[in-house]
Design a protein around this motif. Sequence first.
Motif, PDB file in Angstrom:
ATOM      1  N   VAL A  76     -52.537  79.569 -26.372  1.00  0.00           N
ATOM      2  CA  VAL A  76     -53.021  78.512 -25.406  1.00  0.00           C
ATOM      3  C   VAL A  76     -53.711  79.613 -24.293  1.00  0.00           C
ATOM      4  CG1 VAL A  76     -52.742  76.867 -23.944  1.00  0.00           C
ATOM      5  CG2 VAL A  76     -51.562  76.934 -26.150  1.00  0.00           C
ATOM      6  N   GLU A  77     -54.947  79.221 -24.040  1.00  0.00           N
ATOM      7  CA  GLU A  77     -55.469  80.104 -23.053  1.00  0.00           C
ATOM      8  C   GLU A  77     -56.645  79.381 -22.560  1.00  0.00           C
ATOM      9  OE1 GLU A  77     -58.000  84.539 -22.920  1.00  0.00           O
ATOM     10  OE2 GLU A  77     -56.944  84.128 -24.697  1.00  0.00           O
ATOM     11  N   ASN A  78     -56.866  79.514 -21.039  1.00  0.00           N
ATOM     12  CA  ASN A  78     -57.972  78.723 -20.133  1.00  0.00           C
ATOM     13  C   ASN A  78     -57.788  77.344 -20.470  1.00  0.00           C
ATOM     14  OD1 ASN A  78     -58.759  81.511 -19.705  1.00  0.00           O
ATOM     15  ND2 ASN A  78     -60.287  81.330 -21.310  1.00  0.00           N
ATOM     16  N   VAL A  79     -56.839  76.865 -19.637  1.00  0.00           N
ATOM     17  CA  VAL A  79     -56.468  75.255 -19.640  1.00  0.00           C
ATOM     18  C   VAL A  79     -56.558  74.844 -18.312  1.00  0.00           C
ATOM     19  CG1 VAL A  79     -54.913  73.501 -20.097  1.00  0.00           C
ATOM     20  CG2 VAL A  79     -55.083  75.366 -21.682  1.00  0.00           C
ATOM     21  N   LEU A  80     -57.030  73.808 -17.943  1.00  0.00           N
ATOM     22  CA  LEU A  80     -57.283  73.099 -16.563  1.00  0.00           C
ATOM     23  C   LEU A  80     -56.774  71.573 -16.840  1.00  0.00           C
ATOM     24  CD1 LEU A  80     -57.749  72.827 -13.540  1.00  0.00           C
ATOM     25  CD2 LEU A  80     -60.437  72.547 -14.444  1.00  0.00           C
ATOM     26  N   VAL A  81     -55.845  71.125 -16.127  1.00  0.00           N
ATOM     27  CA  VAL A  81     -55.288  69.771 -16.097  1.00  0.00           C
ATOM     28  C   VAL A  81     -55.387  69.196 -14.724  1.00  0.00           C
ATOM     29  CG1 VAL A  81     -53.569  68.122 -16.709  1.00  0.00           C
ATOM     30  CG2 VAL A  81     -53.697  70.390 -18.006  1.00  0.00           C
ATOM     31  N   SER A  82     -56.311  68.464 -14.277  1.00  0.00           N
ATOM     32  CA  SER A  82     -56.595  68.102 -12.953  1.00  0.00           C
ATOM     33  C   SER A  82     -56.494  66.470 -12.935  1.00  0.00           C
ATOM     34  CB  SER A  82     -57.806  68.600 -12.545  1.00  0.00           C
ATOM     35  OG  SER A  82     -59.064  68.151 -13.279  1.00  0.00           O
ATOM     36  N   ASN A  83     -56.342  65.920 -11.573  1.00  0.00           N
ATOM     37  CA  ASN A  83     -56.722  64.547 -11.137  1.00  0.00           C
ATOM     38  C   ASN A  83     -56.124  63.525 -12.185  1.00  0.00           C
ATOM     39  OD1 ASN A  83     -58.305  65.677  -9.025  1.00  0.00           O
ATOM     40  ND2 ASN A  83     -59.871  65.828 -10.474  1.00  0.00           N
ATOM     41  N   THR A  84     -54.914  63.555 -12.359  1.00  0.00           N
ATOM     42  CA  THR A  84     -54.230  62.823 -13.241  1.00  0.00           C
ATOM     43  C   THR A  84     -52.921  62.224 -12.733  1.00  0.00           C
ATOM     44  OG1 THR A  84     -55.172  63.791 -15.370  1.00  0.00           O
ATOM     45  CG2 THR A  84     -52.964  62.866 -15.575  1.00  0.00           C
ATOM     46  N   ASP A  85     -52.478  61.040 -13.082  1.00  0.00           N
ATOM     47  CA  ASP A  85     -51.217  60.249 -12.745  1.00  0.00           C
ATOM     48  C   ASP A  85     -50.277  60.279 -13.842  1.00  0.00           C
ATOM     49  OD1 ASP A  85     -52.436  59.989 -10.344  1.00  0.00           O
ATOM     50  OD2 ASP A  85     -53.159  58.015 -10.779  1.00  0.00           O
ATOM     51  N   ILE A  86     -49.159  60.525 -13.525  1.00  0.00           N
ATOM     52  CA  ILE A  86     -48.015  60.622 -14.607  1.00  0.00           C
ATOM     53  C   ILE A  86     -47.065  59.592 -14.148  1.00  0.00           C
ATOM     54  CG2 ILE A  86     -46.620  61.694 -16.269  1.00  0.00           C
ATOM     55  CD1 ILE A  86     -47.959  64.380 -15.494  1.00  0.00           C
TER      56      ILE A  86
ATOM     57  N   THR B   5     -53.900  76.204 -15.284  1.00  0.00           N
ATOM     58  CA  THR B   5     -53.771  75.317 -14.028  1.00  0.00           C
ATOM     59  C   THR B   5     -53.409  73.928 -14.253  1.00  0.00           C
ATOM     60  OG1 THR B   5     -55.389  77.198 -13.385  1.00  0.00           O
ATOM     61  CG2 THR B   5     -55.102  74.991 -11.889  1.00  0.00           C
ATOM     62  N   TYR B   6     -52.588  73.224 -13.441  1.00  0.00           N
ATOM     63  CA  TYR B   6     -52.389  72.151 -13.205  1.00  0.00           C
ATOM     64  C   TYR B   6     -52.786  71.881 -11.684  1.00  0.00           C
ATOM     65  CZ  TYR B   6     -49.738  71.223 -17.546  1.00  0.00           C
ATOM     66  OH  TYR B   6     -49.156  71.301 -18.953  1.00  0.00           O
ATOM     67  N   GLU B   7     -53.739  71.064 -11.375  1.00  0.00           N
ATOM     68  CA  GLU B   7     -54.202  70.626 -10.018  1.00  0.00           C
ATOM     69  C   GLU B   7     -54.289  69.067  -9.490  1.00  0.00           C
ATOM     70  OE1 GLU B   7     -57.367  73.108  -9.177  1.00  0.00           O
ATOM     71  OE2 GLU B   7     -58.708  71.972  -9.828  1.00  0.00           O
TER      72      GLU B   7
ATOM     73  N   ARG C 237     -51.351  73.582  -7.994  1.00  0.00           N
ATOM     74  CA  ARG C 237     -51.689  73.445  -6.912  1.00  0.00           C
ATOM     75  C   ARG C 237     -51.552  71.859  -6.501  1.00  0.00           C
ATOM     76  NH1 ARG C 237     -56.393  76.471  -9.081  1.00  0.00           N
ATOM     77  NH2 ARG C 237     -56.033  78.580  -8.695  1.00  0.00           N
ATOM     78  N   ASN C 238     -51.121  71.271  -5.466  1.00  0.00           N
ATOM     79  CA  ASN C 238     -51.359  69.980  -5.194  1.00  0.00           C
ATOM     80  C   ASN C 238     -50.586  69.264  -6.364  1.00  0.00           C
ATOM     81  OD1 ASN C 238     -52.749  70.789  -2.729  1.00  0.00           O
ATOM     82  ND2 ASN C 238     -54.625  70.605  -4.118  1.00  0.00           N
TER      83      ASN C 238
END
Length: 364
Positions: free
Chosen positions: A237-247, A270-272, A313-314
């Motif tokens: 697993v390489e180069n993953v961005l997870v952002s602007n999501t509600d759980i 990255t999770y932001e 981040r955040n």
Amino acid sequence: MKFFIILGYLILEILLFARSSAAASCTINAYNEDDIKNAVQSCTDIIINGINVPAGVVLNLNLAEGTKLIFQGTITWEFYEWDGPLVNITGTNIEITGAPNHVLDAKGSLWWDGKGGGGGKIKPIFFVAHGLKNSVISNITIKNTPNHAIWIEDSDGVVAQDVYIDSKDGDTMGGHNTDGFNVWRSNNVRIQRINVYNQDDCIAIKSGTNVIVTDSYCSGGHGLSIGSVGGRDYNIVENVLVSNTDIVESGNGIRIKTVYGATGSVTNVTYENISLKDITNFGIVIEGDYNITNGSPTGVATDGVPIKKFYLRNVTGTVKETGVNIYILVKKASEWQWSNVSVTGGKKTKQCDGIPEGSGISCS
């Protein structure tokens, strides 16, 4: 004479064009294997309208390049114990979409028994996007999947957007392992504006590179996951961005799990801008001790699948009092940087181990 010959050729070309144009659009109103094969071979605009797929049959669509596929009305599948998938779609430059008010109703309650893939009835995976290239899945509504909802596998350049997966009936009817999206052995995948109500991972990136997940909503499941990584034929697993999501009201918020005793790598994740609300088990959980056989942690991390360049981040939100805010158990992790991470409310604690120095992480 020459005029009439030329005129004849023109008429023939017009007729061939008309026949080609007519053949370019097909509507399937009832399941018939031969009709579907003919449509796939001869049409580049295909409507699947309100069909009922027989038990034990794959709705198999190996589409011609440039095809637009529209699901219309209510599509259903009959019960049969098998691995599936119930839908398999392959092609290049494909557009897969749904007409207004359509629904792909997998009738998952016929399979649900509270055991998922761990026993009881054999439950099929619902929808596999296999070998899709430069394609879009959009505006699809899926209801009550027996097992995992969508697998994107062996694909490159796929966008999945505005997908609504509603398996919330499984909360009270025995739904389990009803993952929303799984990404496996794929590159350049973008998942955006999805809504998932289920009883397992909202999204699980099991292997793949250059994956973006953004602007989404997850409820009731196991959160946004990397893994499990290891123990399969491709374990990167390489180069993953997870952002602007509600759980919301999920078992976990952010999770990475690597397999005990296996090899592979998790790099540059990255999770932001992630919001958590009323998480029941772990707000953030990063584990290198996953037993792929029984689906449980061993309590001892191994270093064959190191997690490197991991950024948060955040990330803010709440865990229920009976849960754990942050838990980390890894080996040989490196280059982690967390900033503005505030997960509160959980009263239980677990001792963390393996946190890279200088990462700014606290499990307290």
